[in-house]
Motif scaffolding. Structure first.
Motif, PDB file in Angstrom:
ATOM      1  N   GLY A 223       0.870  -1.050   0.021  1.00 29.01           N
ATOM      2  CA  GLY A 223       0.041   0.063   0.254  1.00 29.01           C
ATOM      3  C   GLY A 223       0.846   1.304  -0.064  1.00 29.01           C
ATOM      4  O   GLY A 223       2.111   1.245  -0.406  1.00 29.01           O
ATOM      5  N   GLU A 224       0.492   2.402   0.606  1.00 33.84           N
ATOM      6  CA  GLU A 224       1.028   3.637   0.675  1.00 33.84           C
ATOM      7  C   GLU A 224       2.477   3.406   1.268  1.00 33.84           C
ATOM      8  O   GLU A 224       3.278   4.374   0.813  1.00 33.84           O
ATOM      9  N   ARG A 225       2.452   2.400   2.430  1.00 37.19           N
ATOM     10  CA  ARG A 225       3.823   2.392   3.159  1.00 37.19           C
ATOM     11  C   ARG A 225       4.772   1.939   2.132  1.00 37.19           C
ATOM     12  O   ARG A 225       5.960   2.332   2.104  1.00 37.19           O
ATOM     13  N   GLY A 226       4.714   0.837   1.278  1.00 40.51           N
ATOM     14  CA  GLY A 226       5.455   0.451   0.539  1.00 40.51           C
ATOM     15  C   GLY A 226       5.942   1.193  -0.581  1.00 40.51           C
ATOM     16  O   GLY A 226       7.266   1.510  -1.021  1.00 40.51           O
ATOM     17  N   GLU A 227       4.681   2.080  -1.115  1.00 37.83           N
ATOM     18  CA  GLU A 227       5.163   2.849  -2.026  1.00 37.83           C
ATOM     19  C   GLU A 227       6.171   4.285  -1.596  1.00 37.83           C
ATOM     20  O   GLU A 227       6.783   4.861  -2.605  1.00 37.83           O
ATOM     21  N   TYR A 228       5.830   4.454  -0.408  1.00 35.30           N
ATOM     22  CA  TYR A 228       6.760   5.668   0.245  1.00 35.30           C
ATOM     23  C   TYR A 228       8.089   5.159   0.267  1.00 35.30           C
ATOM     24  O   TYR A 228       9.092   6.030  -0.046  1.00 35.30           O
ATOM     25  N   VAL A 229       8.296   3.916   0.979  1.00 40.83           N
ATOM     26  CA  VAL A 229       9.743   3.549   1.125  1.00 40.83           C
ATOM     27  C   VAL A 229      10.634   3.141  -0.368  1.00 40.83           C
ATOM     28  O   VAL A 229      11.466   3.642  -0.482  1.00 40.83           O
ATOM     29  N   ARG A 230       9.640   2.557  -1.099  1.00 42.20           N
ATOM     30  CA  ARG A 230      10.222   2.155  -2.536  1.00 42.20           C
ATOM     31  C   ARG A 230       9.753   3.150  -3.633  1.00 42.20           C
ATOM     32  O   ARG A 230       9.003   2.597  -4.368  1.00 42.20           O
ATOM     33  N   SER A 352      15.868  14.620   6.721  1.00 45.62           N
ATOM     34  CA  SER A 352      15.737  13.632   5.385  1.00 45.62           C
ATOM     35  C   SER A 352      14.332  13.572   5.029  1.00 45.62           C
ATOM     36  O   SER A 352      13.983  13.851   4.001  1.00 45.62           O
ATOM     37  N   ILE A 353      13.484  13.036   6.099  1.00 47.73           N
ATOM     38  CA  ILE A 353      12.236  12.568   5.768  1.00 47.73           C
ATOM     39  C   ILE A 353      11.269  13.943   5.461  1.00 47.73           C
ATOM     40  O   ILE A 353      10.565  14.261   4.390  1.00 47.73           O
ATOM     41  N   THR A 354      11.751  15.057   6.206  1.00 45.39           N
ATOM     42  CA  THR A 354      11.188  16.378   5.793  1.00 45.39           C
ATOM     43  C   THR A 354      11.466  16.937   4.510  1.00 45.39           C
ATOM     44  O   THR A 354      10.504  17.261   3.551  1.00 45.39           O
ATOM     45  N   MET A 355      12.689  16.733   3.959  1.00 42.46           N
ATOM     46  CA  MET A 355      12.997  16.932   2.572  1.00 42.46           C
ATOM     47  C   MET A 355      12.356  16.097   1.703  1.00 42.46           C
ATOM     48  O   MET A 355      11.908  16.547   0.458  1.00 42.46           O
ATOM     49  N   PHE A 356      12.257  14.645   2.022  1.00 39.25           N
ATOM     50  CA  PHE A 356      11.549  13.791   1.162  1.00 39.25           C
ATOM     51  C   PHE A 356      10.306  14.365   0.697  1.00 39.25           C
ATOM     52  O   PHE A 356       9.644  14.395  -0.394  1.00 39.25           O
ATOM     53  N   ASP A 357       9.491  14.699   1.910  1.00 37.50           N
ATOM     54  CA  ASP A 357       7.969  14.947   1.798  1.00 37.50           C
ATOM     55  C   ASP A 357       7.818  16.252   1.043  1.00 37.50           C
ATOM     56  O   ASP A 357       6.919  16.371   0.028  1.00 37.50           O
ATOM     57  N   ILE A 358       8.707  17.180   1.310  1.00 35.91           N
ATOM     58  CA  ILE A 358       8.800  18.256   0.442  1.00 35.91           C
ATOM     59  C   ILE A 358       8.743  17.986  -1.240  1.00 35.91           C
ATOM     60  O   ILE A 358       8.045  18.647  -2.036  1.00 35.91           O
ATOM     61  N   MET A 359       9.911  17.282  -1.556  1.00 39.31           N
ATOM     62  CA  MET A 359      10.198  17.046  -2.824  1.00 39.31           C
ATOM     63  C   MET A 359       9.426  16.175  -3.529  1.00 39.31           C
ATOM     64  O   MET A 359       9.378  16.232  -4.839  1.00 39.31           O
ATOM     65  N   ARG A 360       8.800  15.228  -2.790  1.00 41.89           N
ATOM     66  CA  ARG A 360       7.938  14.180  -3.661  1.00 41.89           C
ATOM     67  C   ARG A 360       6.400  14.495  -3.313  1.00 41.89           C
ATOM     68  O   ARG A 360       5.493  13.799  -3.869  1.00 41.89           O
ATOM     69  N   ASP A 361       6.042  15.560  -2.581  1.00 42.23           N
ATOM     70  CA  ASP A 361       4.626  15.786  -1.897  1.00 42.23           C
ATOM     71  C   ASP A 361       4.107  14.462  -1.259  1.00 42.23           C
ATOM     72  O   ASP A 361       2.974  14.142  -1.772  1.00 42.23           O
ATOM     73  N   THR A 362       4.650  13.883  -0.463  1.00 48.53           N
ATOM     74  CA  THR A 362       4.289  12.967   0.230  1.00 48.53           C
ATOM     75  C   THR A 362       4.062  13.545   1.968  1.00 48.53           C
ATOM     76  O   THR A 362       4.437  14.642   2.142  1.00 48.53           O
ATOM     77  N   THR A 367       1.060   8.593   6.467  1.00 52.18           N
ATOM     78  CA  THR A 367       1.405   7.443   6.108  1.00 52.18           C
ATOM     79  C   THR A 367       1.767   6.278   7.194  1.00 52.18           C
ATOM     80  O   THR A 367       1.359   5.160   7.128  1.00 52.18           O
ATOM     81  N   PHE A 368       2.547   7.010   7.909  1.00 56.90           N
ATOM     82  CA  PHE A 368       3.389   6.155   9.165  1.00 56.90           C
ATOM     83  C   PHE A 368       2.609   6.789  10.694  1.00 56.90           C
ATOM     84  O   PHE A 368       3.452   7.313  11.288  1.00 56.90           O
ATOM     85  N   PRO A 369       1.457   6.813  10.756  1.00 57.40           N
ATOM     86  CA  PRO A 369       1.029   7.401  12.185  1.00 57.40           C
ATOM     87  C   PRO A 369       1.499   6.758  13.432  1.00 57.40           C
ATOM     88  O   PRO A 369       1.769   7.339  14.475  1.00 57.40           O
ATOM     89  N   GLU A 370       1.755   5.481  13.052  1.00 58.97           N
ATOM     90  CA  GLU A 370       2.208   4.676  14.672  1.00 58.97           C
ATOM     91  C   GLU A 370       3.736   5.255  14.699  1.00 58.97           C
ATOM     92  O   GLU A 370       4.305   4.788  15.744  1.00 58.97           O
TER      93      GLU A 370
END
Length: 378
Positions: A223-230, A352-362, A367-370
């Motif tokens: 799902g979205e988790r897999g697509e976020y990581v890969r 890094s996660i902040t940068m990825f979210d900005i660059m990829r609009d994720t 996606t990972f509330p836990e």
């Protein structure tokens, strides 16, 4: 070679294997006990004569002391030969994915678009921009295969994404034309995004013609988790590729997965996803790099660490031998972490996660509330 047959820890890799890894560096196996910068395999083979000499004297070389037992056993099972029978090859870093556990040396997409956040994830490592993709001396590589095909028994195709390499298909077509497909096994690692090449079917026009072909497809979540990581993964396409290979009944297919912080709290959901889609379980190995994305970061939040431990222990016992050994993963998870490592890991994770979210609009938190407790600096 007298006496070697009696060794408990003999490894035939220095005799039977040539491994070409990142940027064309050559070694006797994927653990790279030695690295030789050359595109001349015959010259490289002479470069680890010292390893062969040590094993011949029933002495394990110092360069091989840290090798995992399963790697050594795998090469030993290939048996002794006086010349290489197994080629383990990275054709280039050309890849259409940008996975969070990868690096620019193995992904042209990371190199082109995401080298900065990946560098930050690896605690601000100074990765050199390769300006696209490197071609790991494929001309010389293919020449060696043509010259030595009569001795070869297996070729492992890796990358990058091997099924995006034009000259790979030229090689496969040559092997089929010359009849070496009946002798040489093909084993490929893929991200599960490629089905066709220039209108030809990957499975039916190429792989089915080889002796005992096998494809290992990577997947680190669903799902979205897999697509976020890969990043680049599309679950529907991945399932289509997996089922296309499986339905051929001529090509073996398995799944390679990595145990990391992103799937550590949902392993059982993931297991049921495998069962729901009738997917054979493959190996589950732990990420070590970047450490900020490994389960080691959970030590900075004891409550999450305990949840991850319980998640592992809930896995059905019958998959213990398939998804690696639960004990091995548990030992890695619970191995003590120096508290001085918490801040560097958390800083690297957050930035890094902040940068990825900005660059990829994720959106990591959506996606990972836990894992929300990890998404802040300490």
């Amino acid at each position: 070679m007298n006496g070697c047959s009696g060794m408990d820890d003999i490894c035939w890799a220095p005799w039977n294997t040539i491994y070409e890894g990142i940027q064309g560096k050559v070694s006797p196996c994927c653990q790279t006990p030695v690295l030789i910068e050359t595109d001349d395999y015959e010259k490289a083979y002479l470069g680890w004569e010292n390893l062969r000499q040590s094993f011949s004297k029933n002495i394990k070389p110092k360069e091989c002391k840290s090798c995992p037992s399963y790697v050594q056993q795998w090469h030993t099972n290939l048996g002794f030969k006086e010349s290489p029978i197994f080629l383990d090859l990275l054709f280039s870093n050309k890849c259409n994915f940008a996975c969070l556990g990868c690096k620019p040396m193995l992904s042209s997409t990371i190199d082109h678009l995401y080298i900065k956040p990946i560098s930050v994830a690896n605690e601000y490592s100074n990765f050199t921009n390769l300006k696209g993709k490197w071609n790991a001396g494929n001309k010389k590589k293919i020449e060696y295969i043509r010259k030595n095909a009569h001795n070869l028994e297996m070729i492992h195709l890796n990358g990058g994404e091997p099924f995006l390499q034009d000259d790979l298909y030229e090689l496969l077509e040559w092997m089929i034309k010359k009849g070496y497909n009946k002798k040489i096994k093909i084993w490929a690692h893929t991200n599960g995004s490629v089905l066709k090449y220039n209108g030809k079917d990957l499975v039916y026009d190429y792989l089915v013609h080889f002796r005992e072909p096998w494809v290992t497809i990577s997947l680190d979540g669903f799902g979205e988790r897999g697509e976020y990581v890969r990043w680049g993964l599309k679950e529907k396409k991945w399932l289509k590729v997996y089922n296309h290979i499986k339905e051929s009944r001529r090509v073996g297919v398995g799944v390679h997965s990595c145990y990391n912080v992103f799937n550590s709290l949902v392993l059982n959901d993931w297991y049921h996803w495998f069962k729901e889609h009738d997917i054979s379980l493959g190996g589950l190995w732990f990420w070590q790099e970047p450490e900020a994305y490994s389960v080691k970061i959970l030590h900075s939040e004891p409550e999450l660490l305990e949840k991850a431990k319980k998640e592992l222990l809930k896995l059905p016992k019958k998959i213990d031998r398939i998804w690696n050994q639960t004990t091995t993963l548990l030992n890695f998870l619970m191995e003590p972490v120096d508290k001085n490592r918490f801040k560097p890991m958390r800083d690297a994770f957050y930035d890094s996660i902040t940068m990825f979210d900005i660059m990829r609009d994720t959106d990591f938190l959506k996606t990972f509330p836990e894992l929300s407790k990890l998404y802040k600096k300490i």
